[in-house]
Design an enzyme around this catalytic site. Structure first.
Site, PDB file in Angstrom:
ATOM      1  CB  SER A 106      -0.894   0.001   1.248  1.00 53.59           C
ATOM      2  OG  SER A 106      -1.540   1.242   1.411  1.00 53.59           O
ATOM      3  CE1 TYR A 129      -6.272   4.994  -2.218  1.00 51.21           C
ATOM      4  CE2 TYR A 129      -4.448   4.421  -0.778  1.00 51.21           C
ATOM      5  CZ  TYR A 129      -5.750   4.248  -1.179  1.00 51.21           C
ATOM      6  OH  TYR A 129      -6.536   3.325  -0.544  1.00 51.21           O
ATOM      7  CB  THR A 155      -6.397   2.819  -5.512  1.00 57.87           C
ATOM      8  OG1 THR A 155      -5.798   1.588  -5.075  1.00 57.87           O
ATOM      9  CG2 THR A 155      -7.768   2.940  -4.871  1.00 57.87           C
ATOM     10  CE  LYS A 230      -7.002  -2.836  -4.580  1.00 61.55           C
ATOM     11  NZ  LYS A 230      -7.943  -1.986  -3.829  1.00 61.55           N
ATOM     12  CG  HIS A 254     -11.250   0.952  -1.369  1.00 61.97           C
ATOM     13  ND1 HIS A 254     -10.441   1.691  -2.180  1.00 61.97           N
ATOM     14  CD2 HIS A 254     -10.704   1.043  -0.126  1.00 61.97           C
ATOM     15  CE1 HIS A 254      -9.445   2.221  -1.462  1.00 61.97           C
ATOM     16  NE2 HIS A 254      -9.597   1.828  -0.224  1.00 61.97           N
ATOM     17  NE  ARG A 309     -12.410  -5.712   5.970  1.00 63.73           N
ATOM     18  CZ  ARG A 309     -13.075  -5.203   4.937  1.00 63.73           C
ATOM     19  NH1 ARG A 309     -13.249  -5.949   3.847  1.00 63.73           N
ATOM     20  NH2 ARG A 309     -13.531  -3.969   4.966  1.00 63.73           N
TER      21      ARG A 309
END
Length: 368
Positions: A106, A129, A155, A230, A254, A309
């Site tokens: 990320s 981002y 993203t 994405k 997301h 997750r």
């Protein structure tokens, strides 16, 4: 407690983590309908297994953007992993490399691209981002390239942060001692406490809301890395992504953390796959908790899946060993599903191996 499936890690994580951190990882937007639907939709897909096929040898390996990986199960970008475990993204990087698959780091990681590179060899993608300050974006992409990252996962569904009510209630902020390592030294590394969600304030101040399709061309002008888009969930956007030269699409909502009441990603997948007509690979991100889920995604046309997750919860429970075990369990379940469906390689998994509740016209369902 002996862990026998990926979902059991969440219970352990909930007990171990501070409420603010668990809620940040686990919650979705607004009513959290899509959060539940990301899981529930898989249960509306049933198998049509074929029998009397020699399944002595099963090959689950595949290629993604030309890279050989051990299985079509990869790690999705999830932010701030040091909130889950002191080793954070470094543990995830080591576990993913050991599993022979891809990790996506990320932008908002608590370990930098350079630190992740220092863990040793591995195939890694960088999730991006786009910030208002394009010079920062340019620097970040160059650093990811220099650190050996193999692709950019752009993203595109976050011009503003979705309304995550748990984060508002908890006044979410990055815990003391942690920073967004990729932005350290740029005065962008902190997420401070506010009267709202600290992350929502951070996004409002930093993310470029003007991001549009032309910016894919801009990104291509500053890097030679392939760009995955994405956050696509419609055929219309899938076709435009192909037009603009995307190397692949990640069907993602997301983690149900942006716009609530969008379809589960597994429901949106086939529409996107059909729209791209095989020109670029399509991947699924969202709701995958079982090897059966992986098989269903591939039967609907995905080239692979990303898990988010489960990575965070297994990392919380047992660090690197937890992530390794989570990936191994998914692989084992997937291989078993293939064997019991009569498939010996990914090529043999077809749409004919599943049946969905949307295959039957609604007017016939009541008569069956």
């Amino acid at each position: 407690m002996e862990i026998t499936n990926v979902m059991e890690y969440e219970k352990i994580a909930k007990e171990k983590l501070p409420k603010m951190v668990y809620d940040y990882y686990a919650s979705g937007a607004e009513d959290q309908w899509t959060l539940q639907e990301n899981r529930n939709a898989f249960s509306r897909i049933l198998f049509r297994p074929r029998i009397l096929i020699d399944v002595t040898e099963i090959d689950v390996s595949t290629r993604v953007l030309g890279f050989e990986i051990s299985m079509p199960i990869m790690v999705a970008p999830t932010a701030m992993q040091k909130m889950a475990h002191p080793d954070g993204e470094l543990a995830t990087a080591r576990a993913t490399s050991a599993a022979g698959t891809i990790m996506t780091l990320s932008s908002w990681a608590t370990c930098s691209v350079e630190e992740v590179d220092s863990t040793g060899p591995g195939i890694r993608f960088f999730q991006l981002y786009v910030l208002k300050d394009r010079n920062v974006v340019r620097q970040l992409v160059k650093r990811a390239e220099a650190a050996g990252f193999k692709a950019i996962a752009l993203t595109v569904d976050t011009p503003r942060l979705g309304r995550r009510e748990s984060d508002i209630k908890n006044r979410f902020a990055l815990p003391r001692g942690l920073t967004l390592k990729n932005f350290e030294g740029l005065d962008l590394g902190k997420i401070d406490k506010t009267d709202d969600s600290g992350l929502a304030s951070y996004v409002a101040n930093q993310i470029d809301q003007s991001l549009n399709w032309k910016d894919i061309k801009w990104l291509q002008s500053i890097t030679s890395l392939p760009i995955l888009v994405k956050g696509v969930i419609t055929a219309e956007d899938a076709r435009i992504a192909v037009e603009y030269g995307a190397a692949g699409i990640i069907v993602s909502n997301h983690g149900a953390r942006q716009l609530d009441y969008v379809p589960a990603t597994i429901m949106a997948l086939e529409e996107v796959v059909k729209a791209v007509e095989g020109q670029i690979p399509v991947f699924l991100d969202g709701g995958v908790r079982r090897g059966t889920d992986v098989f269903k995604a591939l039967a609907l046309g995905a080239s692979g899946v990303f898990v988010g997750r489960p990575t965070l919860f297994s990392l919380s429970a047992d660090g690197e060993a937890g992530v390794r075990k989570m990936l191994q369990m998914l692989r084992d379940e997937f291989e078993l599903t293939m064997a019991l469906s009569g498939c010996r390689s990914l090529r043999e998994i077809t749409r004919n191996h599943i049946k969905t509740d949307w295959d039957t016209p609604h007017y016939l369902q009541t008569k069956l």
